[in-house]
Every structure is written in C-alpha cells, then in structure tokens.
Design an enzyme around this catalytic site. Structure first.
Site, PDB file in Angstrom:
ATOM      1  N   ARG A 234       0.860  -1.176   0.000  1.00  0.00           N
ATOM      2  CA  ARG A 234       0.000   0.000   0.000  1.00  0.00           C
ATOM      3  C   ARG A 234       0.901   1.233   0.000  1.00  0.00           C
ATOM      4  O   ARG A 234       1.985   1.236   0.596  1.00  0.00           O
ATOM      5  CB  ARG A 234      -0.910   0.019   1.224  1.00  0.00           C
ATOM      6  CG  ARG A 234      -1.785  -1.205   1.380  1.00  0.00           C
ATOM      7  CD  ARG A 234      -2.806  -1.348   0.280  1.00  0.00           C
ATOM      8  NE  ARG A 234      -3.916  -0.427   0.437  1.00  0.00           N
ATOM      9  CZ  ARG A 234      -4.889  -0.288  -0.453  1.00  0.00           C
ATOM     10  NH1 ARG A 234      -4.870  -0.991  -1.565  1.00  0.00           N
ATOM     11  NH2 ARG A 234      -5.882   0.560  -0.239  1.00  0.00           N
ATOM     12  N   GLU A 263      -3.430   8.437  -5.405  1.00  0.00           N
ATOM     13  CA  GLU A 263      -3.623   7.792  -6.701  1.00  0.00           C
ATOM     14  C   GLU A 263      -4.853   8.375  -7.393  1.00  0.00           C
ATOM     15  O   GLU A 263      -5.886   8.524  -6.737  1.00  0.00           O
ATOM     16  CB  GLU A 263      -3.790   6.275  -6.517  1.00  0.00           C
ATOM     17  CG  GLU A 263      -2.557   5.615  -5.928  1.00  0.00           C
ATOM     18  CD  GLU A 263      -2.671   4.087  -5.846  1.00  0.00           C
ATOM     19  OE1 GLU A 263      -3.695   3.536  -6.321  1.00  0.00           O
ATOM     20  OE2 GLU A 263      -1.756   3.454  -5.301  1.00  0.00           O
ATOM     21  N   HIS A 282      -0.463   1.167 -10.171  1.00  0.00           N
ATOM     22  CA  HIS A 282      -1.248   0.216  -9.357  1.00  0.00           C
ATOM     23  C   HIS A 282      -1.821  -0.878 -10.250  1.00  0.00           C
ATOM     24  O   HIS A 282      -3.037  -1.116 -10.272  1.00  0.00           O
ATOM     25  CB  HIS A 282      -2.357   0.939  -8.608  1.00  0.00           C
ATOM     26  CG  HIS A 282      -2.812   0.199  -7.378  1.00  0.00           C
ATOM     27  ND1 HIS A 282      -3.285   0.834  -6.259  1.00  0.00           N
ATOM     28  CD2 HIS A 282      -2.875  -1.128  -7.090  1.00  0.00           C
ATOM     29  CE1 HIS A 282      -3.611  -0.053  -5.338  1.00  0.00           C
ATOM     30  NE2 HIS A 282      -3.370  -1.265  -5.827  1.00  0.00           N
TER      31      HIS A 282
END
Length: 325
Positions: A234, A263, A282
C-alpha cells in the site's frame, strides 16, 4: 453500535448493495437470488440501511469510511474486491458486528510475477536499454546476476509468500518478515537486520497503524547502496519524500513503486523524476480477466453466505487483515 446481522434474511431474497466501478461486476448467477441495488459513492449512505450485504466493487474508493456512520441498520456482511481493507475499515465498521471479507487469493501469483519482472528488469538494466534504443544509441554494459542475491520480503500473507516463491525460483536467497515469528517467517524485530543485508527489499505488507510509514529515512539509510526497493503493498507504507531523498543521495541504487499515497499519482509529484525509480499505476495484480475472477470469487462467497456456511477470507477488523497474513 449500528444494528447488524451476519446472516441473510430467510423470508425474502437478500438485498445486495454494490458500490460500483466501471465496468460493473457480472452477477448474472445471482438473478432471482438477490435484490441487487447499484450505487455510486454519493448515494451509498442513503442506501446502506436497506442492504443486507455490501460489495465494494470500487475498491479504490474510501466512500465506505464516510458513509458507514449514521442512523439505522447496516449490512451484516461487507466484501471488498481487493486484498487491502484500509480504504473501508473506519472505527465504526471495525467496532460493529459486520463481517468483512476480502479478495485474498486472486492477486497472489500476478503480483509475484510482477515483482519477479521488476527484479529482472532492474538487474538487467532493461529501462536504460529501452531508453538507449529509443535514442538509437549502442552502449554495451555489464548487468547483475540475480541468482545468489538476497531478498527481504516484508509481508507473510499469500502475496508475500508467492513473491518469496518466485524469487527463490530465480535463485534469490529470500527471507520473509511477518507480524509474528513462526516457521519460515521472521518477526518484526529482525526486519532491520535482514533489510540491511538484502539486495532486494520487497514490501507486500498490509496497511495498519503499525505499518504506516514503516519505510522511512531511517530504514532506507540501513540498506546497502546497491539495494533496490519495491513496494506492491500500500502507498502509505512508504514515506515517499524520504524515498526520493534516498534515491537522490544514492543511499540505495533504485526502486519501483506500484502503489502510492495519492492515486492517480499527480503530474507534479517528484516521484516521476526520482533517479532510478520505476513508476507503475497500481497494476501489479491486474492481469487479463482479473475482474471476472473477482466477480466469480464474490458469487461463490455469496452462495456460502446464503447457505449459512462460514465465509472465506474473513478479516480480523482489529488487525486490518485476514489472520495468517
């Protein structure tokens, strides 16, 4: 505490609330077996009291944290189509009787393959090879042999274990660090020692109060100047400004990030231009067909739920992950 039940109703089809993302999940197998209601983040709070179960399909949204507190009953079961649960585990949900499950098992192998690819790419200097090709520049170089190097994998759940297995297959001597020491897993007290001798430090830990910011200036300062750091856990596990400084001062040789505190990563983020840093959006666990796998996993969970069978991948809400991770 809000009212909650961990069992589906018996007198009517359960109401399944879906926090949508595009494309929506394929739930055709539940036709006639559930009353499916779709919502976006703005409508979530109003619809929660009528839901028996909640599918957080938009796993990048933190809307559940904001919508969960309030009047009326709450779903007895929440499933998130992600491995991490920090985006939804607010204090009220954590303290409730609601059962939370995650998508453990879907992303293990894809993320492990991605990490293996990053290790090979950095060892073989592939980013520079591609840049030189773009400039039509012939420059012979020597690269690193991966076999015989050392790795420290932080996170002992299925993803961390899959990463360790992939690295071992490449001949990398791999140590795994978890929340508690056990057979084949080192405890947190050994992290500094193992990171200090590793050529590859790979973070695949869950985000909790204990792990937030665990990779900071002190920890980067412990690593070898030849070490590379990879984060597929994370974003907030890393103090990003400290990583940029470590790369600029050459405390470490390189890094790769697939997850970030913000993000999408803002265009003005210094991470884009940090020397020796590979940035990916991601995507380490997202292989062709991954959404279908997530949908199938949820439908199988739903079938267990309506049959009164124990759910799989039940999150320990105090710890913030499935026990064993």
């Amino acid at each position: 505490m809000s009212e909650a039940t961990s069992h589906p109703p018996t007198s009517r089809p359960p109401t399944l609330l879906v926090l949508d993302a595009d494309p929506p999940p394929r739930l055709g197998r539940l036709t006639g077996r559930a009353r499916i209601v779709h919502t976006d983040a703005a409508g979530l709070a109003d619809r929660l009291p009528d839901a028996d179960a909640l599918l957080v399909w938009d796993f990048r949204s933190d809307a559940v944290r904001g919508a969960w507190p309030g009047e009326g009953p709450r779903p007895g079961w929440v499933h998130t189509a992600s491995a991490g649960v920090d985006h939804l585990l607010g204090p009220e949900l954590a303290a409730s009787d609601t059962v939370v499950t995650n998508a453990r098992g879907v992303f293990d192998r894809p993320i492990a393959e991605y990490v293996g690819g990053l290790v090979l790419a950095m060892a073989k200097d592939l980013p520079r090879t591609l840049a030189l090709q773009e400039r039509r520049e012939w420059r012979h170089r020597e690269t690193l042999k991966v076999s015989g190097t050392r790795a420290c994998v932080v996170g002992s759940g299925p993803i961390g274990q899959a990463i360790a297995g992939t690295l071992k297959a490449l001949g990398v001597l791999t140590a795994v660090v978890g929340r508690t020491a056990r057979s084949g897993v080192h405890g947190p007290a050994e992290l500094d020692r193992l990171a200090a001798r590793a050529d590859w430090v790979v973070c695949a830990a869950p985000l909790t109060d204990d792990t937030r910011g665990m990779f900071d200036a002190r920890r980067f300062g412990l690593m070898q100047p030849s070490a590379r750091f990879i984060n597929v856990g994370r974003g907030p596990l890393v103090v990003e400004a400290d990583l940029v400084a470590a790369l600029e001062h050459r405390w470490i040789a390189g890094a790769a990030l697939d997850v970030f505190t913000d993000e999408p990563l803002p265009p003005d983020s210094p991470l884009w231009s940090a020397p020796g840093l590979i940035v990916s959006p991601h995507m380490s666990g997202d292989t062709v067909g991954w959404r279908d796998e997530l949908g199938t996993q949820f439908v199988e969970q739903y079938e267990r739920w309506v049959a009164g069978k124990p759910l799989l991948n039940v999150v320990d809400k105090k710890r913030g992950y499935v026990p064993g991770d």
